[in-house]
Design an enzyme around this catalytic site. Structure first.
Site, short mmCIF file in Angstrom:
data_model
loop_
_atom_site.label_atom_id
_atom_site.label_comp_id
_atom_site.label_asym_id
_atom_site.label_seq_id
_atom_site.Cartn_x
_atom_site.Cartn_y
_atom_site.Cartn_z
N HIS A 1 15.89 43.24 72.59
CA HIS A 1 16.09 44.68 72.52
C HIS A 1 14.85 45.47 72.97
O HIS A 1 14.94 46.65 73.27
CB HIS A 1 16.51 45.10 71.10
CG HIS A 1 15.44 45.04 70.07
ND1 HIS A 1 15.38 44.03 69.12
CD2 HIS A 1 14.40 45.84 69.81
CE1 HIS A 1 14.34 44.23 68.33
NE2 HIS A 1 13.72 45.33 68.74
N ASP B 1 18.43 37.62 70.02
CA ASP B 1 17.54 38.76 70.24
C ASP B 1 16.17 38.30 70.74
O ASP B 1 15.14 38.82 70.34
CB ASP B 1 17.38 39.61 68.98
CG ASP B 1 16.72 40.96 69.28
OD1 ASP B 1 16.86 41.44 70.41
OD2 ASP B 1 16.05 41.51 68.39
N GLY C 1 7.86 49.29 66.68
CA GLY C 1 6.76 48.89 67.55
C GLY C 1 6.29 47.49 67.25
O GLY C 1 5.66 46.83 68.09
N ASN C 2 6.59 46.98 66.04
CA ASN C 2 6.28 45.59 65.70
C ASN C 2 7.26 44.61 66.33
O ASN C 2 7.02 43.40 66.34
CB ASN C 2 6.31 45.37 64.18
CG ASN C 2 4.99 45.64 63.51
OD1 ASN C 2 4.85 46.60 62.77
ND2 ASN C 2 3.99 44.80 63.78
N SER C 3 8.40 45.10 66.80
CA SER C 3 9.43 44.22 67.36
C SER C 3 8.85 43.33 68.45
O SER C 3 8.21 43.82 69.38
CB SER C 3 10.57 45.04 67.94
OG SER C 3 11.28 45.69 66.93
N GLY D 1 33.24 24.73 67.73
CA GLY D 1 34.64 24.97 68.01
C GLY D 1 35.47 25.22 66.78
O GLY D 1 36.58 24.70 66.64
N VAL D 2 34.91 26.01 65.84
CA VAL D 2 35.68 26.41 64.67
C VAL D 2 35.51 27.90 64.44
O VAL D 2 34.51 28.50 64.81
CB VAL D 2 35.24 25.66 63.38
CG1 VAL D 2 35.54 24.19 63.47
CG2 VAL D 2 33.77 25.91 63.07
#
Length: 512
Positions: free
Chosen positions: A129, A159, A255-257, A313-314
């Protein structure tokens, strides 16, 4: 004398083993080495003093000094069109993620975040992001050097994003082991909140395996890359995202992202991604992506341009006291199988609708993230052991993960090569000789990922397309792309290639 001789012999044997391990790693092809392998080579030849874990008097100075030089400030620029989507996300999440500098203007917008250098040759991990749909990405290092960066690839499901700058001998943060993280241990968050560069905060790990339902919640109609297979009319939603956050009370703000979460040894254990907040600022809890999950994602992006993800696949529902009785099961922990995807790994192994998955590789499942994070580390063809409760009887199943069943989206062009490359909005992998023979071409790269909002997305150039030339220059590598896209006439980029169905094309684009 005998003790001295024994000590010398032990030292010699230990030294020989260290040198042998270093040489073994050194002889491996750079293309086949993971980021962790490369770091082993780096730290084998760049010895640093051991960082002791805090005990007694709390002292984080060594860990902070080791990590801060390798955490970077990321500034991104967006067109007004691309930014409208980011404004919607800000409305939805209360500005949890990036720091908006000039909101809601119909002019190019800017945002900021953080990143962590993980390889001396310029590879940086950050959040998807932070760089999503960015036309221009500027990286500023702790010693105030500035670079333009290109996006190597992204994984919206975790992410995570891998970007690169053209530089060498950069400081790096040592990759740790997030499996060893314990609730209650001290950690540091390093990043750039509110444009305050190189900020270090301290706290503890307050929980592990958190699933807060934030990744991909704005795109729940898209089942691409869901590691559990496409949703098939399940009462509870099946989110394609893989969330198993490390929760911390170290102060994390906008801003820490993309910044670092490290232990007191200075080892990277997570990538800071989100905060729980009603105001958009820190209110007590932050969330980081475990580094063991990130390692697999980043290695795949660097090697293939996209993530090679397997799926069980569930379609499942997370059990609790409220819905267990409604579903007619006694278990209040585990995952209730609502449906089994035809042709998937679970069906082949013998798992049925109505089963309750209680353990993965011997570890008890309390919530969906316990299974998601384990599967997220694996690739198609890998095996995973599931323990299932079937009508009160415990059964074991070895499930072979299948290649992702979803078709990737068809997957943005300015001044520098990095900015132009980012505007293409795609990732590439060189063609093998066999592929060149198959397509009857002498040059080419394969489109392995197409990102929303980029030029390839806008013009519907899909994943699987072969790009043979750009601006009439043959293309065999990312370096060739960098050279070709800067060689424009009248702001035009001319791309030639072959669509997945074998149709040849040549498209011309006006670069703004």
């Amino acid at each position: 004398m005998r003790k001295i001789g024994l000590t010398l012999l032990t030292a010699m044997v230990g030294g020989a083993m260290a040198i042998g391990a270093y040489k073994l790693l050194e002889t491996k092809s750079a293309d086949s080495m993971t980021f962790e392998d490369r770091q082993k080579v780096y730290f084998a030849s760049n010895k640093t003093a051991a960082i002791t874990s805090s005990a007694g008097d709390v002292d984080f100075t060594q860990a902070a000094a080791a990590v801060t030089p390798a955490v970077v400030y990321i500034r991104t620029t967006y067109s007004a069109q691309a930014n409208s989507g980011r404004d919607q996300m800000d409305d939805l999440f209360g500005q949890m993620f990036g720091q908006r500098l000039r909101p809601r203007q119909q002019t190019p917008q800017m945002a900021s975040g953080s990143g962590v250098i993980i390889s001396p040759d310029g590879y940086i991990v950050t959040n998807n992001h932070v760089v999503e749909k960015a036309d221009k990405i500027t990286v500023t290092t702790n010693d105030h050097r500035r670079f333009e960066a290109k996006v190597i690839g992204t994984d919206p499901n975790t992410d995570l994003a891998l970007i690169k700058v053209s530089a060498t001998n950069l400081p790096i943060v040592k990759l740790g082991n997030s499996d060893d993280v314990r609730v209650g241990e001290w950690v540091l968050a390093v990043g750039n909140p509110f444009n305050l560069t190189s900020t270090v905060t301290a706290g503890i790990v307050s929980a592990k395996g958190r699933n807060i339902g934030i990744i991909g919640s704005e795109n729940d109609d898209d089942d691409n890359n869901n590691p559990f297979g496409p949703a098939r009319n399940a009462p509870p939603r099946v989110n394609k995202a893989i969330e198993s956050f490390i929760q911390t009370d170290a102060a994390i703000n906008p801003g820490n992202s993309g910044g670092a979460l490290v232990n007191t040894k200075g080892e990277l254990i997570g990538i800071n991604s989100a905060i729980a907040s009603h105001t958009g600022s820190y209110e007590g809890y932050g969330f980081a992506i475990p580094i063991n999950l990130a390692k697999k994602v980043l290695d795949d992006i660097e090697r293939y341009g996209s993530v090679k993800r397997g799926y069980i696949g569930v379609n499942f529902a997370e059990l609790n006291e409220d819905n267990a009785s409604q579903l007619g099961v006694k278990n209040t922990n585990g995952l209730y199988v609502n449906d089994v995807v035809p042709g998937g790994g679970a069906q082949a192994a013998g798992i049925r609708k109505g089963d309750v998955i209680t353990k993965v590789d011997g570890n008890t499942i309390y919530e969906s993230s316990d299974l998601q994070e384990r599967v997220g580390r694996l690739k198609p063809g890998d095996n995973i052991k599931l323990t299932v409760d079937r009508n009160g009887e415990t059964k074991q199943f070895n499930v072979t993960l299948k290649a992702d069943a979803g078709t990737p989206r068809t997957a943005a062009v300015s001044k520098s090569a990095e900015e132009l490359y980012n505007k293409l909005g795609a990732s590439f992998q060189p063609l093998t000789q066999q592929q060149k023979a198959k397509y009857h071409v002498n040059s080419g790269v394969l489109v392995t990922q197409v990102r929303n909002g980029g030029l390839f997305d806008d013009t519907e150039i899909p994943v699987g397309t072969v790009i043979t030339s750009i601006n009439r220059a043959p293309i065999n590598s990312v370096a060739d792309i960098d050279k070709a896209i800067t060689n424009m006439r009248n702001g035009m980029v001319v791309i030639s290639g072959i669509y997945p169905d074998g149709t040849n094309f040549t498209n011309s684009f006006q670069v703004q």
